[in-house]
Design an enzyme around this catalytic site. Sequence first.
Site, PDB file in Angstrom:
ATOM      1  N   TYR A 171      53.114  35.852  56.113  1.00  0.00           N
ATOM      2  CA  TYR A 171      53.622  35.611  55.698  1.00  0.00           C
ATOM      3  C   TYR A 171      55.316  35.714  56.038  1.00  0.00           C
ATOM      4  O   TYR A 171      56.436  35.551  55.921  1.00  0.00           O
ATOM      5  CB  TYR A 171      53.759  36.384  54.360  1.00  0.00           C
ATOM      6  CG  TYR A 171      52.812  35.766  53.188  1.00  0.00           C
ATOM      7  CD1 TYR A 171      51.901  35.433  53.260  1.00  0.00           C
ATOM      8  CD2 TYR A 171      53.611  36.393  51.891  1.00  0.00           C
ATOM      9  CE1 TYR A 171      51.201  34.816  52.592  1.00  0.00           C
ATOM     10  CE2 TYR A 171      52.787  36.294  50.983  1.00  0.00           C
ATOM     11  CZ  TYR A 171      51.582  35.195  50.991  1.00  0.00           C
ATOM     12  OH  TYR A 171      50.372  35.326  49.817  1.00  0.00           O
ATOM     13  N   LYS A 175      42.387  46.270  55.781  1.00  0.00           N
ATOM     14  CA  LYS A 175      40.976  45.301  56.027  1.00  0.00           C
ATOM     15  C   LYS A 175      41.504  45.559  57.777  1.00  0.00           C
ATOM     16  O   LYS A 175      40.979  45.277  58.398  1.00  0.00           O
ATOM     17  CB  LYS A 175      40.990  44.102  55.930  1.00  0.00           C
ATOM     18  CG  LYS A 175      39.806  42.858  56.535  1.00  0.00           C
ATOM     19  CD  LYS A 175      38.527  43.260  55.158  1.00  0.00           C
ATOM     20  CE  LYS A 175      37.320  42.925  55.717  1.00  0.00           C
ATOM     21  NZ  LYS A 175      36.254  43.248  54.806  1.00  0.00           N
ATOM     22  N   ASP A 220      38.891  44.335  50.245  1.00  0.00           N
ATOM     23  CA  ASP A 220      37.777  43.586  49.526  1.00  0.00           C
ATOM     24  C   ASP A 220      36.730  44.252  48.816  1.00  0.00           C
ATOM     25  O   ASP A 220      36.919  43.616  47.575  1.00  0.00           O
ATOM     26  CB  ASP A 220      36.726  42.836  50.539  1.00  0.00           C
ATOM     27  CG  ASP A 220      36.464  43.517  51.728  1.00  0.00           C
ATOM     28  OD1 ASP A 220      36.664  44.627  52.028  1.00  0.00           O
ATOM     29  OD2 ASP A 220      35.601  43.037  52.287  1.00  0.00           O
ATOM     30  N   ASP A 265      49.929  40.503  47.460  1.00  0.00           N
ATOM     31  CA  ASP A 265      50.338  38.939  46.700  1.00  0.00           C
ATOM     32  C   ASP A 265      49.146  38.652  45.361  1.00  0.00           C
ATOM     33  O   ASP A 265      48.834  38.164  44.484  1.00  0.00           O
ATOM     34  CB  ASP A 265      50.666  37.861  47.553  1.00  0.00           C
ATOM     35  CG  ASP A 265      50.978  36.507  46.496  1.00  0.00           C
ATOM     36  OD1 ASP A 265      51.629  36.844  45.905  1.00  0.00           O
ATOM     37  OD2 ASP A 265      51.470  35.726  47.904  1.00  0.00           O
ATOM     38  N   ASP A 270      47.857  39.617  41.716  1.00  0.00           N
ATOM     39  CA  ASP A 270      48.000  38.443  41.338  1.00  0.00           C
ATOM     40  C   ASP A 270      46.437  38.838  40.157  1.00  0.00           C
ATOM     41  O   ASP A 270      46.013  37.843  39.129  1.00  0.00           O
ATOM     42  CB  ASP A 270      47.195  37.119  41.851  1.00  0.00           C
ATOM     43  CG  ASP A 270      49.432  36.158  41.744  1.00  0.00           C
ATOM     44  OD1 ASP A 270      50.023  36.827  41.350  1.00  0.00           O
ATOM     45  OD2 ASP A 270      49.434  34.865  41.679  1.00  0.00           O
TER      46      ASP A 270
HETATM   47 MG    MG Z   1      51.474  34.465  44.667  1.00  0.00          MG
END
Ligand code: MG
Length: 337
Positions: free
Chosen positions: A125, A178, A210, A234, A238
């Site tokens: 990001y 990862k 994962d 993120d 969620d």
């Molecule tokens: Mg989000």
Amino acid sequence: MTHEVAVIEGDGIGQEVIPAAVAVLDAVAEANEELDFAYVEAEAGDAVKEATGEALPEATYETAASADATLFGAAGETAADVILPLREAVGSFVNVRPARAYPGVDAVRPETDVVFLRENTEGVYAGHEDRLSDDLSTLTRVTTSSASRELAEFACEFVADGRGPAGDPEEGFTVAHKANVMRETDGRFREEVLAVAEERGVDADEELMDAFATKLPLDPSQYGVVVCPNLAGDVLSDLAAGLVGGLGLLPSANVGHDNALFEPVHGTAPDIAGEGVANPTAAILSAAMLLEYLGHVDAGANVRDAVESVLEEGPRTGDLGGSAGTEEVTAAVVGRL
Ligand code: MG
Ligand code: NAI
């Protein structure tokens, strides 16, 4: 003590749930003679962009940077143009995202009680994307030892202070990464986070992200505090939101060294905006995190208890199967304070 709080409602239901959070802060201040808030309102989001050409006016950035803390609602299409600079304005390096199933809420996994500590400045990001040809786009991922260690130091303190779901300084944390594939970037992240935990004597285990995404929904009770790189945090937080009954419930904090910004995880909810039916819980729980950040730990706990009691007994908004509006739910929370 008077705290200066920047209030940025933003777009859509931000304009409905942030006033609810402010009403709760007002109720807390009223019950506590030593505590007061001076609000500074500021604008950001799609509507401001339409009017002025800028989604995040300089004045708003400055307001957030100079306040003691900021309460932010949501921005629509301009979300990234608003929230990324706002996180920078408060110097945030960690995004704190608790996901907890409450009694009375129909959750996929009622035993879920986890807190994600997400790296908040780099990873994929960091904004280094390029279009190199008609066929090829690339992204440069950024991982520094300093940001990884800063996050890990925060995680160690968080656990040591008993702020994890178990409330136990011994609970430790899990780092999800990862590093078996992204050996350099996640390799560095993993190594630094585990090294800091070792230096601080905090118990840390690790999961490949994962595998974690499979194990969390199967048995969330095995996790408490989870430390992640930016994108993983993120997505995985969620996922946890889905386990506890949806976006209307999840608060978050963007914490820096001497400033912080608090926001519901959800967006502007254009499908219900303007109807007065948005669930104010996520915004109110964000205000509870703000209280704790400003040192009013008992007041924060009181707000959480009031929210919990309303979730259990009602009234509830439509997303939770009820028929109450935002104001009715807010009044019920305020009533319990
Ligand atoms: Mg989000
Ligand atoms: P969203 O979170 O706004 O909505 C997703 C679904 O959850 C919708 O059905 C909505 O009605 C429901 N929902 C969300 N919050 C709720 C609440 N408090 N009470 C009841 N129901 C609620 O996510 P979506 O639809 O993906 O995005 C809508 C807009 O919000 C987009 O323009 C997006 O860019 C923006 N957004 C902004 C964020 C921010 O400012 N931090 C974060 C996420 C999205």
